[in-house]
Design an enzyme around this catalytic site. Structure first.
Site, mmCIF file in Angstrom:
data_model
loop_
_atom_site.group_PDB
_atom_site.id
_atom_site.type_symbol
_atom_site.label_atom_id
_atom_site.label_comp_id
_atom_site.label_asym_id
_atom_site.label_seq_id
_atom_site.Cartn_x
_atom_site.Cartn_y
_atom_site.Cartn_z
ATOM 1 N N CYS A 120 -19.583 -14.397 -7.136
ATOM 2 C CA CYS A 120 -20.485 -14.773 -8.220
ATOM 3 C C CYS A 120 -20.482 -16.300 -8.248
ATOM 4 O O CYS A 120 -19.438 -16.915 -8.465
ATOM 5 C CB CYS A 120 -19.949 -14.181 -9.517
ATOM 6 S SG CYS A 120 -20.850 -14.679 -10.986
ATOM 7 N N CYS A 131 -28.753 -19.718 -24.370
ATOM 8 C CA CYS A 131 -28.604 -18.360 -24.922
ATOM 9 C C CYS A 131 -27.359 -18.347 -25.818
ATOM 10 O O CYS A 131 -26.270 -18.725 -25.370
ATOM 11 C CB CYS A 131 -28.475 -17.325 -23.804
ATOM 12 S SG CYS A 131 -29.902 -17.324 -22.685
#
Ligand code: SAH
Length: 382
Positions: A120, A131
């Site tokens: 990742c 966010c």
């Protein structure tokens, strides 16, 4: 009250050191000729770096010992200084925190499964998408990563996975720090280098690479036109604009319907199933009616839903949905014929799970803005 949404390119700082992953073969050859080295060494270097995951010229035994230092300085400066490397899940999850040439910090995570090894990786230092439930989003955008800084995370992950006996790196997900499509030019070059066969690239199948986005509609279209069948993941988190405006602030610019249209177009062009990411946040977005609305929007499409149990950020009053609520959400989506799974939550103990990557905030020793003030209170007031 919230962190500002930043779409524009951050101001460039001093230039990044030159690295072979920022150059094509001809560029590499011309640097070599500048330092009096034969052009054929370019292929050797690229074979070592992309194919064998050796990033340090001093370890390249096929180079003459006397030339290694000069070649290393010219083409292989160390881009990622390890600050710390932690592991959990019996060594099968490994998180690395890296310091970049200008002091910016980024993280990448390796997750080994029985059938694959996934890295990742980050596309930006920080993130400008703001966010409110995401740790990275609370720190704002530091800067875009260069192509070489992105690629070098993959090369380092491949080497670490091999050194630790985890196996061959097979999958890449752009789910680390940053919004990949906000760093489009660099991402595009990095995707080509990650997927090109050795020695032109790392040789990972495009089908095993996932780009996750908040939904930058025009750039999703560019990605579709790129001819790389990478998987697209869209971070939806709400099926209705009212809530999504708050959970994913870029929704004020591109609405749910536009984002989904871009996703279906992506699926049509690439023939690849699109993933919808949906963090399950207790009493915020996990109501049965929202499951039904989501099911209605996704029914009959080439799509898979990944529900992610929320990893609460420090100081946030938001929490993960209770398991029975999550199960009911899954049941309703499946009833609508939508393929749905719940993501495992690897790496939580080492702050390496989804939404926990926030190295700069932690290293600075401050709790971060999320800790200072819980955000998004109105979303929780349903
Ligand atoms: N900017 C990209 C990549 C971000 S990370 C994007 O938004 O898609 C990958 C996923 O983790 C995104 O779906 C993101 O919304 C989700 N995520 C962020 N914070 C989280 C948290 N605290 N808990 C669970 N998932 C989170």
């Amino acid at each position: 009250m919230s962190v500002a949404l930043t779409l524009t390119e951050p101001r460039p700082r001093k230039a990044a050191p030159r690295h072979l992953a920022d150059l094509d073969l001809a560029g590499c050859q011309s640097v070599l000729s500048e330092i009096g080295q034969p052009a054929f060494r370019a292929k050797q270097l690229r074979q070592q770096y992309f194919g064998r995951h050796v990033g340090d010229a001093s370890q390249m035994t096929d180079l003459p010992a006397a030339a290694r230092e000069a070649i290393g300085e010219a083409l292989l400066p160390r881009l990622l200084q390890p600050i710390r490397v932690d592991s959990c899940d019996d060594g099968r999850t490994v998180k690395a925190v890296w310091r970049l040439y200008d002091g910016a910090l980024v993280e990448s995570v390796i997750m080994a499964y029985p059938d694959r090894v996934t890295a990742c990786v980050s596309s930006q230092a920080g993130c400008g998408m703001a966010c409110p439930f995401c740790a990275t989003g609370q720190g704002g955008l530091d800067r875009n990563l260069t192509t070489a800084e992105i690629v070098d995370q993959v090369v380092n992950a491949a080497r670490l996975a091999e050194e630790r006996g985890l196996g061959r790196l097979s999958n890449i997900v752009f789910m680390g720090m940053g919004e990949p499509l906000a760093n489009w030019a660099r991402l595009k070059s990095a995707l080509h280098l990650i997927t090109a066969p050795v020695p032109d690239g790392i040789g990972i199948s495009a089908r095993s690479v996932t780009v996750s986005t908040v939904g930058l509609v025009p750039t999703i279209k560019k990605l579709a036109e790129e001819g790389l069948p990478v998987r697209l993941a869209v971070s939806l988190h709400a099926p209705d604009d009212e809530l999504r405006d708050e959970l994913v602030p870029i929704n004020t610019r591109w609405k749910v319907a536009e984002v989904l249209d871009a996703a279906w177009e992506y699926a049509r062009v690439t023939k690849r199933r699109v993933s919808i990411e949906y963090a399950m946040i207790r009493d915020v977005n996990d109501q049965p009616w929202r499951a039904d609305l989501l099911g209605k929007l996704l029914k009959g499409k080439l799509v898979h839903v990944n529900l992610i149990p929320l990893n609460p950020t420090p100081g946030s009053r938001w929490d993960a949905s209770p398991k029975p609520v999550e199960a009911e959400f899954v049941r309703r989506l499946r009833e609508a014929g939508v393929s749905t799974t719940v993501r495992d939550t690897r790496g939580q103990e080492i702050d390496g799970a989804c939404g926990q990557l926030a190295a700069s905030v932690r290293e600075a020793g401050t709790p971060g803005r999320a800790g200072a003030k819980p955000l998004g209170a109105s979303g929780a007031a349903e």
